[in-house]
Design an enzyme around this catalytic site. Structure first.
Site, PDB file in Angstrom:
ATOM      1  CB  THR A  64      -3.968 -20.747 -22.742  1.00  0.00           C
ATOM      2  OG1 THR A  64      -4.342 -19.515 -22.107  1.00  0.00           O
ATOM      3  CG2 THR A  64      -2.453 -20.859 -22.816  1.00  0.00           C
ATOM      4  CD  GLU A 136      -1.028 -23.677 -25.855  1.00  0.00           C
ATOM      5  OE1 GLU A 136      -1.670 -22.607 -25.746  1.00  0.00           O
ATOM      6  OE2 GLU A 136      -1.454 -24.675 -26.463  1.00  0.00           O
TER       7      GLU A 136
END
Length: 327
Positions: A64, A136
């Site tokens: 991320t 993610e």
């Protein structure tokens, strides 16, 4: 910013966190429209066709680059450049994370299209959002672009890649195993990083991502050391090819493995770009974009393991060894 606004933003973030956690923990996944549905207006007769395949063919890993709370808001709230993923995995010791135990957050139903892969290519597929599940992973890897005053010969970005949290990786492995059990079309070479499928823009999950650990757990591809050594020994003894020929052949091997490079039209810069992407995944301790014998040997070992039928026509291959393996 006033204390009232701060409190409101904090409450909104905690509410989004709580709602997402509740949805995941209680399994409230929406039923897909048209999936074995019934109708009072007409009768449904189901005859299963053999001419179909799974929608999901790839598993894409990301980092991320921001903390959990910011990641959650970016991946779930509307914006001018909206993005999402099917899952978000937090890391330990993140002050913005609201729980003592790490939890997997589901943000998009697996039957729906999340917006995480962009204009990507792998194998014969493009726009991998249509064909993939995205994970993610909270990790604050980041790069600083070179200053305008930096000499042209030193225009590399300055990047920082912190290690991935071991507890976080336990969750990623458990989640990935569940996903692979549901989608048998996700073969080892179809577990990829964002940087593999769109290296023009992305490098995540970066050089610290433990691809070998995942492969040892049954997730994704990895090479066998003995096979790499065998190919390296042969390549080191074969010095007849020129640099351009070697690089163009490497582009063909990358394409055969799955990378979205066109070996017929690839420029020298594109070969360097895709070689770096390959090295981020399979030789992260030395990422330089150079098509050296070690990178070639690793790629040949991967092709031999996962696509052996593609090796027979390659130059620079010890055909006697391959024939002995087939015997």
């Amino acid at each position: 910013m006033s204390n009232t606004i701060r409190q409101s933003l904090g409450q909104a973030a905690l509410l989004a966190t709580a709602v997402s956690a509740a949805l995941f923990n209680f399994g409230c996944v929406a039923t897909s429209a048209g999936l074995n549905h019934q109708s009072d207006a007409y009768k449904i007769e189901v005859v299963e066709s053999q001419n179909a395949s799974e929608r999901v063919r790839f598993l894409v890993m990301h980092f991320t680059a921001i903390d959990f709370d910011t990641s959650l808001r970016v991946l779930t709230q509307p914006s001018s450049s909206p993005v999402s993923s099917h899952y978000l995995v937090p890391e330990s010791d993140d002050p913005s994370y609201p729980h003592e135990d790490l939890r997997v957050y589901q943000l998009v139903d697996e039957t729906r299209r999340a917006w995480h892969a962009g204009p990507s290519i792998w194998e014969d597929r493009s726009q991998l959002n249509d064909h993939s599940i995205g994970i993610e992973i909270v990790n604050k890897s980041h790069c600083h672009p070179p200053a305008e005053s930096t000499p042209e010969a030193e225009t590399e970005a300055v990047c920082f890649f912190p290690d991935f949290d071991p507890k976080q990786m336990e969750l990623v492995i458990a989640l990935s195993k569940d996903i692979l059990a549901r989608y048998p079309d996700i073969t080892p070479t179809r577990v990829v990083g964002h940087g593999d499928i769109i290296p023009q823009w992305k490098i995540d999950p970066g050089p610290k991502f433990p691809w070998q650990q995942l492969a040892e757990a049954g997730i994704g591809a990895w090479y066998d050391d003995a096979t790499v050594k065998r190919h390296l020994d042969f390549l080191n003894g074969n010095t007849t090819s020129d640099r351009d020929s070697i690089r163009l052949r490497f582009a063909q091997w990358l394409s055969d493995y799955g990378y979205g490079i066109d070996p017929e039209t690839a420029t020298d810069a594109e070969i360097t770009l895709y070689t770096r992407a390959f090295q981020y995944h399979f030789r992260s301790w030395k990422v330089d974009g150079e098509v050296d014998n070690h990178s070639r040997a690793i790629l040949l070992a991967l092709l031999e393991k996962y696509f052996p039928q593609k090796l027979s026509g390659y130059p620079d291959i010890n055909q006697a060894v391959l024939a002995a393996k087939d015997a």
